[in-house]
Design a protein around this motif. Sequence first.
Motif, PDB file in Angstrom:
ATOM      1  N   LEU A 119       0.664  -1.145  -0.033  1.00  0.00           N
ATOM      2  CA  LEU A 119      -0.180   0.092  -0.165  1.00  0.00           C
ATOM      3  C   LEU A 119       0.886   1.213  -0.158  1.00  0.00           C
ATOM      4  O   LEU A 119       0.357   2.249  -0.688  1.00  0.00           O
ATOM      5  CB  LEU A 119      -0.842   0.001   1.081  1.00  0.00           C
ATOM      6  CG  LEU A 119      -2.113  -1.033   1.156  1.00  0.00           C
ATOM      7  CD1 LEU A 119      -2.780  -0.892   2.296  1.00  0.00           C
ATOM      8  CD2 LEU A 119      -2.969  -1.016  -0.097  1.00  0.00           C
ATOM      9  N   ILE A 120       1.919   1.315   0.826  1.00  0.00           N
ATOM     10  CA  ILE A 120       2.708   2.423   0.813  1.00  0.00           C
ATOM     11  C   ILE A 120       3.371   2.733  -0.508  1.00  0.00           C
ATOM     12  O   ILE A 120       3.408   4.114  -0.992  1.00  0.00           O
ATOM     13  CB  ILE A 120       3.789   2.444   1.803  1.00  0.00           C
ATOM     14  CG1 ILE A 120       4.363   3.821   2.213  1.00  0.00           C
ATOM     15  CG2 ILE A 120       4.908   1.443   1.573  1.00  0.00           C
ATOM     16  CD1 ILE A 120       5.102   4.026   3.603  1.00  0.00           C
ATOM     17  N   ASN A 121       3.672   1.510  -1.271  1.00  0.00           N
ATOM     18  CA  ASN A 121       4.186   1.662  -2.676  1.00  0.00           C
ATOM     19  C   ASN A 121       3.070   2.380  -3.593  1.00  0.00           C
ATOM     20  O   ASN A 121       3.436   3.246  -4.435  1.00  0.00           O
ATOM     21  CB  ASN A 121       4.709   0.192  -3.307  1.00  0.00           C
ATOM     22  CG  ASN A 121       5.120   0.270  -4.621  1.00  0.00           C
ATOM     23  OD1 ASN A 121       4.743   1.246  -5.646  1.00  0.00           O
ATOM     24  ND2 ASN A 121       5.916  -0.724  -4.900  1.00  0.00           N
ATOM     25  N   ASP A 122       1.820   1.899  -3.635  1.00  0.00           N
ATOM     26  CA  ASP A 122       0.751   2.233  -4.153  1.00  0.00           C
ATOM     27  C   ASP A 122       0.367   3.650  -4.127  1.00  0.00           C
ATOM     28  O   ASP A 122       0.286   4.462  -5.129  1.00  0.00           O
ATOM     29  CB  ASP A 122      -0.752   1.526  -4.035  1.00  0.00           C
ATOM     30  CG  ASP A 122      -0.498   0.156  -4.610  1.00  0.00           C
ATOM     31  OD1 ASP A 122       0.435  -0.156  -5.436  1.00  0.00           O
ATOM     32  OD2 ASP A 122      -1.277  -0.704  -4.033  1.00  0.00           O
ATOM     33  N   ILE A 123       0.548   4.091  -2.763  1.00  0.00           N
ATOM     34  CA  ILE A 123       0.104   5.474  -2.676  1.00  0.00           C
ATOM     35  C   ILE A 123       1.349   6.452  -3.274  1.00  0.00           C
ATOM     36  O   ILE A 123       0.946   7.645  -3.765  1.00  0.00           O
ATOM     37  CB  ILE A 123       0.146   5.912  -1.078  1.00  0.00           C
ATOM     38  CG1 ILE A 123      -1.284   5.043  -0.387  1.00  0.00           C
ATOM     39  CG2 ILE A 123       0.052   7.340  -0.784  1.00  0.00           C
ATOM     40  CD1 ILE A 123      -1.020   5.107   1.256  1.00  0.00           C
ATOM     41  N   ALA A 124       2.502   6.120  -3.131  1.00  0.00           N
ATOM     42  CA  ALA A 124       3.521   6.838  -3.740  1.00  0.00           C
ATOM     43  C   ALA A 124       3.626   6.896  -5.258  1.00  0.00           C
ATOM     44  O   ALA A 124       4.086   7.795  -5.602  1.00  0.00           O
ATOM     45  CB  ALA A 124       4.829   6.275  -3.120  1.00  0.00           C
ATOM     46  N   SER A 125       3.128   5.990  -5.757  1.00  0.00           N
ATOM     47  CA  SER A 125       3.529   5.687  -7.157  1.00  0.00           C
ATOM     48  C   SER A 125       2.233   5.853  -8.272  1.00  0.00           C
ATOM     49  O   SER A 125       2.415   5.832  -9.244  1.00  0.00           O
ATOM     50  CB  SER A 125       4.174   4.345  -7.555  1.00  0.00           C
ATOM     51  OG  SER A 125       3.184   3.410  -7.046  1.00  0.00           O
ATOM     52  N   HIS A 126       1.181   5.750  -7.755  1.00  0.00           N
ATOM     53  CA  HIS A 126      -0.155   5.596  -8.198  1.00  0.00           C
ATOM     54  C   HIS A 126      -0.538   6.738  -9.317  1.00  0.00           C
ATOM     55  O   HIS A 126      -0.829   6.359 -10.503  1.00  0.00           O
ATOM     56  CB  HIS A 126      -1.575   5.583  -7.360  1.00  0.00           C
ATOM     57  CG  HIS A 126      -1.829   6.863  -6.988  1.00  0.00           C
ATOM     58  ND1 HIS A 126      -1.284   7.455  -5.805  1.00  0.00           N
ATOM     59  CD2 HIS A 126      -2.899   7.854  -7.124  1.00  0.00           C
ATOM     60  CE1 HIS A 126      -1.802   8.554  -5.460  1.00  0.00           C
ATOM     61  NE2 HIS A 126      -2.564   8.827  -6.312  1.00  0.00           N
ATOM     62  N   GLU A 127       0.022   8.020  -8.953  1.00  0.00           N
ATOM     63  CA  GLU A 127      -0.269   9.109 -10.220  1.00  0.00           C
ATOM     64  C   GLU A 127       0.791   8.856 -11.174  1.00  0.00           C
ATOM     65  O   GLU A 127       0.271   9.031 -12.314  1.00  0.00           O
ATOM     66  CB  GLU A 127       0.017  10.334  -9.569  1.00  0.00           C
ATOM     67  CG  GLU A 127      -1.188  10.762  -8.348  1.00  0.00           C
ATOM     68  CD  GLU A 127      -0.837  12.210  -7.732  1.00  0.00           C
ATOM     69  OE1 GLU A 127       0.451  12.764  -7.993  1.00  0.00           O
ATOM     70  OE2 GLU A 127      -1.689  12.783  -7.348  1.00  0.00           O
ATOM     71  N   GLU A 128       2.017   8.537 -10.969  1.00  0.00           N
ATOM     72  CA  GLU A 128       2.842   8.427 -12.249  1.00  0.00           C
ATOM     73  C   GLU A 128       2.496   6.830 -12.974  1.00  0.00           C
ATOM     74  O   GLU A 128       2.535   7.087 -14.185  1.00  0.00           O
ATOM     75  CB  GLU A 128       4.386   8.163 -11.722  1.00  0.00           C
ATOM     76  CG  GLU A 128       5.189   8.073 -12.934  1.00  0.00           C
ATOM     77  CD  GLU A 128       6.699   8.343 -12.328  1.00  0.00           C
ATOM     78  OE1 GLU A 128       7.667   7.626 -13.153  1.00  0.00           O
ATOM     79  OE2 GLU A 128       6.939   8.640 -11.245  1.00  0.00           O
ATOM     80  N   GLU A 129       1.826   6.107 -12.228  1.00  0.00           N
ATOM     81  CA  GLU A 129       1.498   4.895 -13.002  1.00  0.00           C
ATOM     82  C   GLU A 129       0.359   4.955 -13.752  1.00  0.00           C
ATOM     83  O   GLU A 129       0.055   4.152 -14.815  1.00  0.00           O
ATOM     84  CB  GLU A 129       1.377   3.640 -11.982  1.00  0.00           C
ATOM     85  CG  GLU A 129       2.903   3.180 -11.403  1.00  0.00           C
ATOM     86  CD  GLU A 129       2.771   2.034 -10.377  1.00  0.00           C
ATOM     87  OE1 GLU A 129       1.640   1.744 -10.236  1.00  0.00           O
ATOM     88  OE2 GLU A 129       3.711   1.618  -9.990  1.00  0.00           O
ATOM     89  N   ASP A 130      -0.605   5.842 -13.625  1.00  0.00           N
ATOM     90  CA  ASP A 130      -1.667   6.262 -14.291  1.00  0.00           C
ATOM     91  C   ASP A 130      -1.564   6.900 -15.231  1.00  0.00           C
ATOM     92  O   ASP A 130      -2.292   6.659 -16.276  1.00  0.00           O
ATOM     93  CB  ASP A 130      -2.847   7.338 -13.577  1.00  0.00           C
ATOM     94  CG  ASP A 130      -3.380   6.909 -12.409  1.00  0.00           C
ATOM     95  OD1 ASP A 130      -3.485   5.397 -12.249  1.00  0.00           O
ATOM     96  OD2 ASP A 130      -3.758   7.487 -11.374  1.00  0.00           O
ATOM     97  N   GLN A 131      -0.129   7.211 -15.654  1.00  0.00           N
ATOM     98  CA  GLN A 131       0.205   8.149 -16.769  1.00  0.00           C
ATOM     99  C   GLN A 131       1.060   7.004 -17.882  1.00  0.00           C
ATOM    100  O   GLN A 131       1.253   7.272 -19.066  1.00  0.00           O
ATOM    101  CB  GLN A 131       1.417   9.321 -16.683  1.00  0.00           C
ATOM    102  CG  GLN A 131       0.983  10.190 -15.418  1.00  0.00           C
ATOM    103  CD  GLN A 131      -0.219  10.660 -15.935  1.00  0.00           C
ATOM    104  OE1 GLN A 131      -0.498  11.041 -17.368  1.00  0.00           O
ATOM    105  NE2 GLN A 131      -1.320  10.906 -15.160  1.00  0.00           N
ATOM    106  N   ALA A 136      -4.100  -1.158 -12.304  1.00  0.00           N
ATOM    107  CA  ALA A 136      -4.504  -0.466 -11.464  1.00  0.00           C
ATOM    108  C   ALA A 136      -3.963  -0.828 -10.118  1.00  0.00           C
ATOM    109  O   ALA A 136      -3.865  -1.842  -9.674  1.00  0.00           O
ATOM    110  CB  ALA A 136      -6.104  -0.687 -11.544  1.00  0.00           C
ATOM    111  N   THR A 137      -3.654   0.361  -9.509  1.00  0.00           N
ATOM    112  CA  THR A 137      -2.910   0.193  -7.946  1.00  0.00           C
ATOM    113  C   THR A 137      -4.228  -0.052  -7.161  1.00  0.00           C
ATOM    114  O   THR A 137      -5.368   0.189  -7.285  1.00  0.00           O
ATOM    115  CB  THR A 137      -2.134   1.543  -7.803  1.00  0.00           C
ATOM    116  OG1 THR A 137      -2.914   2.665  -7.540  1.00  0.00           O
ATOM    117  CG2 THR A 137      -1.186   1.671  -8.669  1.00  0.00           C
ATOM    118  N   GLY A 138      -3.675  -0.017  -6.021  1.00  0.00           N
ATOM    119  CA  GLY A 138      -4.774  -0.234  -4.678  1.00  0.00           C
ATOM    120  C   GLY A 138      -5.513   1.025  -4.596  1.00  0.00           C
ATOM    121  O   GLY A 138      -6.745   0.847  -4.097  1.00  0.00           O
TER     122      GLY A 138
END
Length: 224
Positions: A119-131, A136-138
């Motif tokens: 979850l801490i990975n998803d929170i930190a990276s979700h905006e960049e991974e959306d691009q 889909a992240t958590g």
Amino acid sequence: MKEIDQLPDYMKIVYRNLLNLYKELEEEMAKQGISYRLYYSQEAFKEIVMGYEIEANWCNKGYKATFDEYMSNGLITGGHLMLGFASLLGMGEVANVEAFEWMQNKPKVLVAANIIGRLINDIASHEEEDQRVHVATGVECYLKAYGVSKEEAIDELYRMIANAWKDINQECLRPTPVPMAILMRVLNLTRFLEVVYKDGDAYTHPELQLKDYVVSLLIDPIPI
């Protein structure tokens, strides 16, 4: 090794080096009479690769998993089991068969560590991974499942992280189910992930802060 031709060229070098590494480890550990340890590490590696394949299939099909589906698989792809077994390979007698079986059974402390890491990975990276094209992240899966705002989703994931830390603290209280040296492997892996992701995705962008940490630890350490 005979299966290597099934892989694309860019993966062959990784696969070849991985098998060579395990072969070297097997030879060295056989001399010490602890070759049984390698089985657990190999099985955990297989499990995480299968978890990645599930995520790849979701991504390729444009499928957004439910939050429960995501977390069930994410507790594997978080990597704690694979890294946990790897960290035990070279330990002394304290890392006995019982310790490996304990970790194989995915105890509460390991589940909590995986929750934090995922979850801490998803929170930190979700905006960049959306691009980019990515599963889909958590964060996105929670948004879909509960129809909340992004801020509310992230707050809830942080609450889950806080509860997972409580579980780790509880499992480290004596009497412990395994020697404290084994538990410290799980604890320190989790601490490391907090350092990497607490202020952003330093795994993807190590130049932002992780590089400075490495320099201060290994190149310019504080004299004691």
